[in-house]
Design an enzyme around this catalytic site. Structure first.
Site, PDB file in Angstrom:
ATOM      1  N   LYS A 110       0.835  -1.206   0.000  1.00 34.24           N
ATOM      2  CA  LYS A 110       0.000   0.000   0.000  1.00 34.24           C
ATOM      3  C   LYS A 110       0.866   1.252   0.000  1.00 34.24           C
ATOM      4  O   LYS A 110       0.673   2.153  -0.799  1.00 34.24           O
ATOM      5  CB  LYS A 110      -0.908   0.004   1.234  1.00 34.24           C
ATOM      6  CG  LYS A 110      -1.595   1.332   1.486  1.00 34.24           C
ATOM      7  CD  LYS A 110      -2.467   1.304   2.723  1.00 34.24           C
ATOM      8  CE  LYS A 110      -1.748   1.613   4.009  1.00 34.24           C
ATOM      9  NZ  LYS A 110      -1.576   3.061   4.292  1.00 34.24           N
ATOM     10  N   ASN A 111       1.813   1.304   0.936  1.00 40.25           N
ATOM     11  CA  ASN A 111       2.577   2.546   1.091  1.00 40.25           C
ATOM     12  C   ASN A 111       3.498   2.811  -0.093  1.00 40.25           C
ATOM     13  O   ASN A 111       3.790   3.961  -0.404  1.00 40.25           O
ATOM     14  CB  ASN A 111       3.363   2.538   2.407  1.00 40.25           C
ATOM     15  CG  ASN A 111       2.445   2.731   3.605  1.00 40.25           C
ATOM     16  OD1 ASN A 111       1.275   3.061   3.451  1.00 40.25           O
ATOM     17  ND2 ASN A 111       2.978   2.510   4.794  1.00 40.25           N
ATOM     18  N   CYS A 163      -4.857   8.811   9.559  1.00 41.51           N
ATOM     19  CA  CYS A 163      -5.084   8.072  10.809  1.00 41.51           C
ATOM     20  C   CYS A 163      -4.894   9.006  11.998  1.00 41.51           C
ATOM     21  O   CYS A 163      -4.039   9.899  11.965  1.00 41.51           O
ATOM     22  CB  CYS A 163      -4.086   6.924  10.945  1.00 41.51           C
ATOM     23  SG  CYS A 163      -4.520   5.446  10.047  1.00 41.51           S
ATOM     24  N   ARG A 171       0.652  15.027  13.047  1.00 34.20           N
ATOM     25  CA  ARG A 171       1.494  14.606  11.927  1.00 34.20           C
ATOM     26  C   ARG A 171       1.635  15.769  10.972  1.00 34.20           C
ATOM     27  O   ARG A 171       0.968  15.821   9.954  1.00 34.20           O
ATOM     28  CB  ARG A 171       0.887  13.380  11.240  1.00 34.20           C
ATOM     29  CG  ARG A 171       0.818  12.176  12.153  1.00 34.20           C
ATOM     30  CD  ARG A 171       0.131  11.023  11.482  1.00 34.20           C
ATOM     31  NE  ARG A 171       0.995  10.291  10.572  1.00 34.20           N
ATOM     32  CZ  ARG A 171       0.601   9.248   9.859  1.00 34.20           C
ATOM     33  NH1 ARG A 171      -0.629   8.832   9.942  1.00 34.20           N
ATOM     34  NH2 ARG A 171       1.440   8.615   9.068  1.00 34.20           N
ATOM     35  N   ASP A 228       4.569   0.455  12.160  1.00 34.96           N
ATOM     36  CA  ASP A 228       3.324  -0.102  11.625  1.00 34.96           C
ATOM     37  C   ASP A 228       3.097  -1.566  12.029  1.00 34.96           C
ATOM     38  O   ASP A 228       2.069  -2.145  11.662  1.00 34.96           O
ATOM     39  CB  ASP A 228       3.295   0.025  10.092  1.00 34.96           C
ATOM     40  CG  ASP A 228       3.035   1.461   9.641  1.00 34.96           C
ATOM     41  OD1 ASP A 228       2.705   2.309  10.486  1.00 34.96           O
ATOM     42  OD2 ASP A 228       3.162   1.726   8.429  1.00 34.96           O
ATOM     43  N   ARG A 282      -8.758   0.113   4.577  1.00 37.17           N
ATOM     44  CA  ARG A 282      -7.792   1.043   3.983  1.00 37.17           C
ATOM     45  C   ARG A 282      -6.471   0.330   3.691  1.00 37.17           C
ATOM     46  O   ARG A 282      -5.747   0.728   2.789  1.00 37.17           O
ATOM     47  CB  ARG A 282      -7.505   2.190   4.955  1.00 37.17           C
ATOM     48  CG  ARG A 282      -8.642   3.158   5.108  1.00 37.17           C
ATOM     49  CD  ARG A 282      -8.224   4.314   5.973  1.00 37.17           C
ATOM     50  NE  ARG A 282      -6.972   4.885   5.485  1.00 37.17           N
ATOM     51  CZ  ARG A 282      -6.223   5.732   6.162  1.00 37.17           C
ATOM     52  NH1 ARG A 282      -6.590   6.129   7.351  1.00 37.17           N
ATOM     53  NH2 ARG A 282      -5.099   6.204   5.646  1.00 37.17           N
TER      54      ARG A 282
END
Ligand code: UD1
Length: 421
Positions: free
Chosen positions: A22-23, A118, A123, A308, A400
């Protein structure tokens, strides 16, 4: 909103295919904005965050076609029609800020809403902005939007990050490919997703050296061309599914997994007594003994233990023999899973950035929920080992980042289902 129901106690046996990252994909997709040629990504994961990035790119005039059931993304930014990334889309996902660097580099102008994402602490995007300024961007913050301009184009420059940021490294790396002259990025992130992005950009004609090390050097070129690139394996999905047989018992091969993607995580997992072996098919994980050893974990940028995977590792350590400590050094407020795990019978105390987990003999199923992607999946992992039923609400967050989580676990023998709202 859908929820996931898990009945704990079934050991897991079989194979779990690991998707593209995903990232990585969320950084590769905006790279289409750098070129008028076609950019095709294969091994793309089928996730709601990818659909959000698709919507964002289309709103800028890019064409994004989802082929082969979403596994291939065929993109073209031949005719960009807008320079504004609107709040309505950006607020859904922090990674939206990654359109800023490429859009600015290609068109000399970009207006991007400040992001959401999130709920894991403050952030900010200051590092992204400082880095683009070092390449000559003129920036102004107005009404919640970043207005960026580089009327004469970006210029190569030196960017020295005060601490490691994955997203800021990606943003400035993309921008630097079209800047005039040489850019040097110091204290760059070394994550596999950065290496994957650099490989794709190189295939598009960029001149980049040093990705995967703390110093990346980019020689700007006049234009980039199209390319086809395969998205790297998702190391966070991999680590998550490696924990499934560790916590539930059993023997599972995570197909396509490679040790180099999860080395520090795998070593910590082995320290709890779990067997991890690299085979020709992927990473094979088995729980052989009855008990789990307590360990200490501290999150760090790659190649350290990934933040993560902190929540998922905590789920396992709730059942360890003795006391474990988990230190979170990347994000503040990233222990929202702790009170939910406590509701399932875990013994966890959080003081500042450290959680002290005293292992218990067993967990009990409960209705739980989380407002963060990785926290949500940690509750599913806990549910696999808990006695009785665990219902994880608000699976919006799970969708997600995890492709068909219930199908992948069910195929290995888990008693798990999605309950439609
Ligand atoms: C990426 C990952 C995310 C992962 C994180 C850390 C994506 C889409 N997301 O997020 O899953 O948890 O890396 O591995 O790839 N920071 C600032 N100013 C900035 C940027 C960051 O202070 O301008 C801080 C953040 O608040 C955080 C730390 O730097 O405390 C690291 O964040 P960063 O590496 O930038 O994370 P993301 O790229 O957002």
């Amino acid at each position: 909103m859908d929820s996931i129901l898990v009945r704990g106690g079934a050991p897991l046996h079989g194979d779990i295919p690991i998707a593209g990252a995903k990232n990585a994909c969320l950084a590769l997709m905006p790279a289409t904005l750098l070129t008028d040629g076609p950019l095709t990504l294969t091994n793309s994961p089928r996730l709601s965050d990818i659909r959000t990035m698709t919507t964002l790119l289309r709103s800028l005039g890019a064409e994004v076609q989802s082929l082969q059931d979403g596994k291939v993304l065929a993109m073209s930014s031949h005719d960009l029609t807008s320079d504004t990334a609107h709040y309505d889309i950006v607020r859904k996902m922090r990674a939206s800020i990654l359109v800023l660097g490429p859009l600015l580099a290609r068109t000399g102008r970009a207006i991007v809403s400040l992001p959401g994402g999130c709920a894991i602490g403050a952030r900010p995007v200051d590092l992204h902005l400082r880095a683009l300024e070092a390449l000559g961007a003129e920036l102004e913050l107005k009404d919640g939007y970043v207005h960026a301009a580089a009327p004469a184009g970006l210029k190569g420059g030196k960017v020295s990050f005060p601490f490691v940021s994955v997203g800021a490294t990606e943003n400035v790396l993309m921008a630097a490919t079209l800047a005039k002259g040489t850019s040097v990025i110091e204290n760059a992130a070394r994550e596999p997703e950065i290496v994957d992005l650099a490989r794709c950009l190189r295939a598009m004609g960029a001149e980049i050296e040093g990705e995967g090390t703390p110093t990346i050097t980019v020689e700007g070129v006049d234009a980039l061309n199209g390319a086809t690139h395969r998205v790297v394996t998702d190391r966070i999905e991999l680590g998550t599914y490696m924990l499934a047989p560790a916590i539930a018992g059993g023997d599972v091969t995570c197909l396509g997994g490679e040790m180099s993607l999860v080395q520090s995580f795998a070593e910590r997992l082995q320290a709890t007594g779990i067997s991890v072996e690299e085979t020709g098919r992927g990473l094979r994980v088995a729980r052989t003994g009855n008990r789990i050893g307590a360990i200490d974990v501290s999150t760090a940028p790659f190649p350290g233990f990934p933040t993560d995977l902190q929540a998922q590792m905590m789920a396992l350590l709730t059942l360890a023999d003795g006391v474990s400590h988990l230190e979170e050094t990347i994000f503040e407020n990233r222990f929202m899973h702790a009170p939910e795990l406590t509701r399932m019978g875990a013994n966890i105390e959080v003081h500042g950035g450290t959680a002290t987990v005293t292992g218990v003999a067993g967990l009990k199923g409960a209705p739980v929920m989380a407002t963060d992607l990785r926290a949500s999946v940690s509750l599913i992992l806990a549910g696999l080992a808990a006695e009785g039923e665990t219902t994880v609400a608000r699976v919006y967050h799970l969708d997600r980042g995890y492709e068909r989580v219930e199908e992948k676990l069910k195929a290995c023998g888990a008693d798990i289902e999605r309950i439609a709202a």
